[in-house]
Enzyme design. Sequence first.
Site, mmCIF file in Angstrom:
data_model
loop_
_atom_site.group_PDB
_atom_site.id
_atom_site.type_symbol
_atom_site.label_atom_id
_atom_site.label_comp_id
_atom_site.label_asym_id
_atom_site.label_seq_id
_atom_site.Cartn_x
_atom_site.Cartn_y
_atom_site.Cartn_z
ATOM 1 N N ASP A 1 0.843 -1.205 0.000
ATOM 2 C CA ASP A 1 0.000 0.000 0.000
ATOM 3 C C ASP A 1 0.875 1.250 0.000
ATOM 4 O O ASP A 1 2.110 1.160 0.125
ATOM 5 C CB ASP A 1 -0.966 -0.004 1.194
ATOM 6 C CG ASP A 1 -0.301 -0.370 2.514
ATOM 7 O OD1 ASP A 1 0.939 -0.330 2.596
ATOM 8 O OD2 ASP A 1 -1.022 -0.691 3.465
ATOM 9 N N ASN B 1 -7.215 -1.319 14.499
ATOM 10 C CA ASN B 1 -8.631 -1.513 14.178
ATOM 11 C C ASN B 1 -8.832 -2.761 13.314
ATOM 12 O O ASN B 1 -9.905 -2.967 12.761
ATOM 13 C CB ASN B 1 -9.207 -0.275 13.474
ATOM 14 C CG ASN B 1 -8.512 -0.008 12.140
ATOM 15 O OD1 ASN B 1 -7.638 -0.768 11.722
ATOM 16 N ND2 ASN B 1 -8.895 1.059 11.467
ATOM 17 N N HIS C 1 -7.275 -3.469 10.468
ATOM 18 C CA HIS C 1 -7.119 -3.304 9.022
ATOM 19 C C HIS C 1 -5.986 -4.165 8.479
ATOM 20 O O HIS C 1 -5.043 -4.516 9.193
ATOM 21 C CB HIS C 1 -6.975 -1.821 8.620
ATOM 22 C CG HIS C 1 -5.686 -1.172 8.989
ATOM 23 N ND1 HIS C 1 -5.571 0.191 9.150
ATOM 24 C CD2 HIS C 1 -4.431 -1.660 9.237
ATOM 25 C CE1 HIS C 1 -4.323 0.498 9.445
ATOM 26 N NE2 HIS C 1 -3.606 -0.614 9.503
ATOM 27 N N GLU D 1 -9.650 -0.897 5.421
ATOM 28 C CA GLU D 1 -10.170 -0.507 6.730
ATOM 29 C C GLU D 1 -11.445 -1.300 7.057
ATOM 30 O O GLU D 1 -12.021 -1.944 6.168
ATOM 31 C CB GLU D 1 -10.482 0.999 6.719
ATOM 32 C CG GLU D 1 -9.278 1.888 6.427
ATOM 33 C CD GLU D 1 -8.314 2.042 7.614
ATOM 34 O OE1 GLU D 1 -8.318 1.188 8.528
ATOM 35 O OE2 GLU D 1 -7.550 3.016 7.616
HETATM 36 C C1 F6R Z 1 1.683 -1.230 6.161
HETATM 37 C C2 F6R Z 1 0.259 -1.544 6.321
HETATM 38 C C3 F6R Z 1 -0.447 -1.433 7.609
HETATM 39 C C4 F6R Z 1 0.388 -1.821 8.814
HETATM 40 C C5 F6R Z 1 -0.392 -1.686 10.121
HETATM 41 C C6 F6R Z 1 0.507 -1.899 11.314
HETATM 42 O O1 F6R Z 1 2.082 -1.418 4.818
HETATM 43 O O2 F6R Z 1 -0.350 -1.889 5.369
HETATM 44 O O3 F6R Z 1 -1.630 -2.212 7.555
HETATM 45 O O4 F6R Z 1 0.824 -3.141 8.651
HETATM 46 O O5 F6R Z 1 -0.994 -0.439 10.209
HETATM 47 O O6 F6R Z 1 1.471 -0.889 11.349
HETATM 48 P P1 F6R Z 1 2.711 -0.979 12.347
HETATM 49 O O7 F6R Z 1 3.509 -2.149 11.893
HETATM 50 O O8 F6R Z 1 3.457 0.311 12.128
HETATM 51 O O9 F6R Z 1 2.162 -1.149 13.700
#
Ligand code: F6R
Length: 242
Positions: free
Chosen positions: A67, A134, A136, A141
Amino acid sequence: MNLFIYDNPAAWAAGIAELWSERLRSNPGLRQCLPTGKTPNSVYAEMAKRVKSGKTSFAESTGFLLDEFGGLSPEDPGSCNRMIRDELINHVDLPESSFHLLNAQSHDLEQTCREYDQKIGAPLDLVILGIGQNGHLGMNEPGSDIDSLTRKVELHPQTIQASARYLTHNNLPTWGVTLGLRQIFQAREVWLWANGASKAEILKQAISGPLTTDVPASLLQKHAHCTFFVDRVAASALVKFA
Ligand code: F6R
């Protein structure tokens, strides 16, 4: 769904790196989707060490970025492009031509997303994911359609807030571009990585809660080849396993 629990973050990173290296050995042309954020960094560092010492190689594999945040320059230290390059791509032998980015700066995002889906084409061998608080997956989301493709998405307020951890300024992104749930669920294998206390509660919902698009990660319970890799602290709310 498999659940692997490691005693501490170091064992977690080393254990994942060992298995990832094994996948690259048995399938050097591995087509993999790569996340950014804070979670993957220690695993990426382990993989960089392994490539340097000749124990593993990405040379014949292909990487797709999971992403990208909208409204950030590709050189912003908080952009997914910058994070993946700084933490992994610049330290391993994956050829530039085999690494595919999501260009959130495109003037025609719809077209960019369709081209990304075409580039991916057949189901990916391995999709690697983190988890948002959350639930995701990528930037899919809560409420995302199970059949969604690569697309522009509005970020949940919690995700916007969490993005501040990556940034050196206050212009927090409000949207992004993400691989869709359809491509994630079509992958031959899905790995979800999580560690630390802040992920304990959402992991409980994802692993032992009801399957619901309100918690996209819970949908992984029905993927035939999905593994959650967690450290003991992140697993602490999983009464059954702790
Ligand atoms: C990153 C992504 C997000 C993260 C998630 C956790 O490419 O797609 O879904 O994996 O938000 O983020 P961290 O690892 O920073 O806690």
